[in-house]
Each structure stands twice: as C-alpha cells, then as structure tokens.
Design an enzyme around this catalytic site. Structure first.
Site, PDB file in Angstrom:
ATOM      1  N   CYS A  61       0.856  -1.197   0.000  1.00  0.00           N
ATOM      2  CA  CYS A  61       0.000   0.000   0.000  1.00  0.00           C
ATOM      3  C   CYS A  61       0.896   1.252   0.000  1.00  0.00           C
ATOM      4  CB  CYS A  61      -0.949  -0.061   1.188  1.00  0.00           C
ATOM      5  SG  CYS A  61      -2.146   1.290   1.297  1.00  0.00           S
ATOM      6  N   ASP A 119      -9.143  -3.246  -7.197  1.00  0.00           N
ATOM      7  CA  ASP A 119      -8.681  -2.252  -6.223  1.00  0.00           C
ATOM      8  C   ASP A 119      -9.260  -0.896  -6.622  1.00  0.00           C
ATOM      9  OD1 ASP A 119      -7.248  -0.378  -4.699  1.00  0.00           O
ATOM     10  OD2 ASP A 119      -5.429  -1.590  -4.724  1.00  0.00           O
ATOM     11  N   HIS A 154      -7.828  -4.483  -3.046  1.00  0.00           N
ATOM     12  CA  HIS A 154      -6.653  -3.929  -2.387  1.00  0.00           C
ATOM     13  C   HIS A 154      -6.302  -4.796  -1.178  1.00  0.00           C
ATOM     14  CE1 HIS A 154      -3.864  -0.655  -1.552  1.00  0.00           C
ATOM     15  NE2 HIS A 154      -4.232  -0.689  -0.284  1.00  0.00           N
TER      16      HIS A 154
END
Length: 267
Positions: A146, A202, A235
C-alpha cells in the site's frame, strides 16, 4: 516515541481474522532495534538467520498502519529465506500510526506528514545500519505494501543501490504528502527492476494508471519492470490479518516476490 511491540496489531485493523499468519522466531535473530538518523533514534524491526553474516538485505516498507505485527511477520518470513529483513518506523517522528482507529485522521495527522525526502533519508540510514549488522548492502532489495508499495517505487527512483524492488498495490498516480511527485512522474529515474503486484478490483488504484506507469518506464528505457494484475482481486490481498486477504493471490504473489529478488541479484 512509538515503540515496536511484537504481537501488536494496529488498532484500526482490529479484530484480526482467524486466518492471520504467525511466523515464529525460532532460529532467527528477530526483534525491535533502534537506527540512528541524524540524531533521531528511529524504531525498527529486524529479522535474520541467527549468526548470519554477509546476508542479502531486504527493506520492508509498511502500510499506512505503521510498523505493527503483520509487517514484523513479513520480516520473519524473509529471514527464513536467508535475508536480513528490516522494517523501519517511517512514521515514528509524526505519531503512533498503530494507535489510530480513524483512518482519515491517521492519514492527515501521521501518514501525510512523512514526505518522500524524509522517508528516503530514513531508508538510506537503514541500509547503512544493515551494513554494520551482517548485511551485504551490495545485494539490496525493497518490498512494501500500500503506502509502502508506493515507497518501494519511490526508493527505487531515489537509490541506485537498489538491485530489485517488489511493490504490492502501491498507488502510482497519487502521493500522500502534498508536493511529492507521483511514481509516474518519477518513472524516468527508476532504473532497477520493479515487480508490481496489483488487484484489478482495487478501487483506489485504477488499472489504467498502471498502464500509464508501464508506458512511462518503457519510454525512459526501463524494460525490466513487470506488472501482475490479479482479476477480481481487491486492495490489500496479501494482508492475511484482514478480510481483504485472498490466499491464492497472496501465495502466488509471495512466490513471485521471492523469485524476483533472487533473479535480480538479491540472494
């Protein structure tokens, strides 16, 4: 100053799921350390095979939740593969990311204050420290998740010492700190081979931005980077302590990560 507490997960992600992976430290030298950076003692987590010398080094860049148990576990997993793995507390100057439960506040008050210039300097100091702790910094890799995935791209643009990087779902078309360039804007400075691991579902990282980065890299002469985009995958699919975890994609990505490091001189 925030400390590394083994076993502690970030407050924002509690409760952790039953599928959470826990790697024991048997046979490893693993635990909290302190790294000097211009008079500041930066907390970090280090894991390596016990008694190991001249080990390849892998930096582990955290998510927005900071240096919590999942990131420490990734370090232990890498140590079991023969690496000196170090996760520096890159938010430590700004607050305890692990204590926040409100994610917008966390980003505004902690994450958004960690500028690339500071982060890159902290990573440079971590590499220097690794060289005094049995690490072979001539075999240097970085991976991250991330925010840390973006950091892996960013540090590859900053440091010529990076032999290989693996970026897990790191945004490439936006930054977290006002004024910092995006990864796409820095593409021409990335010379190392970088493997990007992403999920097609995502919502925060449109697939077309990955195509833009790939085109920018190739235009700059870097044809060594690769992208893997998993269909119908969200994600944070590697985050085994969260509901977003997708085991088949995570396992495949981990195997690709290890193979990428080894193939590109971090072994």
């Amino acid at each position: 100053m925030p400390k590394v507490e083994t076993g502690r997960f970030a407050a924002a992600v509690l409760p952790v799921t039953a599928q959470t992976i826990r790697t024991d430290g048997m046979g490893l030298e693993a635990g909290p350390v302190s790294i000097p950076v211009d008079g500041f003692q930066m907390p970090a987590y280090r894991a390596a095979p016990a008694g190991g010398r001249n080990l390849p080094v892998v930096l582990v860049a955290c998510e927005i939740f900071g240096l919590h148990e999942h990131i420490a576990d990734v370090c232990r997993r890498l140590a079991r593969q023969g690496y000196l793995a170090i996760a520096p507390g890159l938010f430590a100057r700004h607050g305890d990311a692990g204590a926040y439960t409100d994610i917008p506040r966390l980003i505004a008050e902690v994450v958004g204050k960690a500028a690339d210039e500071q982060v890159n300097a902290d990573l440079d100091a971590t590499v220097a420290w690794a060289g005094t702790q049995g690490g072979d910094t001539g075999r240097l890799g970085i991976t991250g998740f991330c925010w840390g995935g973006r950091t892996a791209w960013s540090y590859a643009a900053h440091s010529a010492a990076v032999k290989a990087a693996v970026a897990w779902y790191g945004p490439v078309a936006r930054s977290y700190h006002a004024g910092d360039a995006t990864v796409i804007e820095r593409a021409a400075r990335i010379q190392a081979p970088v493997l990007g691991l992403y999920g097609a579902a995502d919502g925060g990282i449109p697939v077309d931005t990955l195509a833009q980065l790939e085109a920018a890299l190739k235009a700059a002469g870097n044809t060594a980077c690769e992208f893997v985009v998993y269909p119908d995958t969200p994600h944070a699919f590697f985050a085994d302590y969260r509901p977003s975890y997708r085991k088949p994609q995570a396992d495949d990505g981990w195997a690709r990560c290890l193979a990428w490091l080894r193939r590109n001189g971090v072994a």
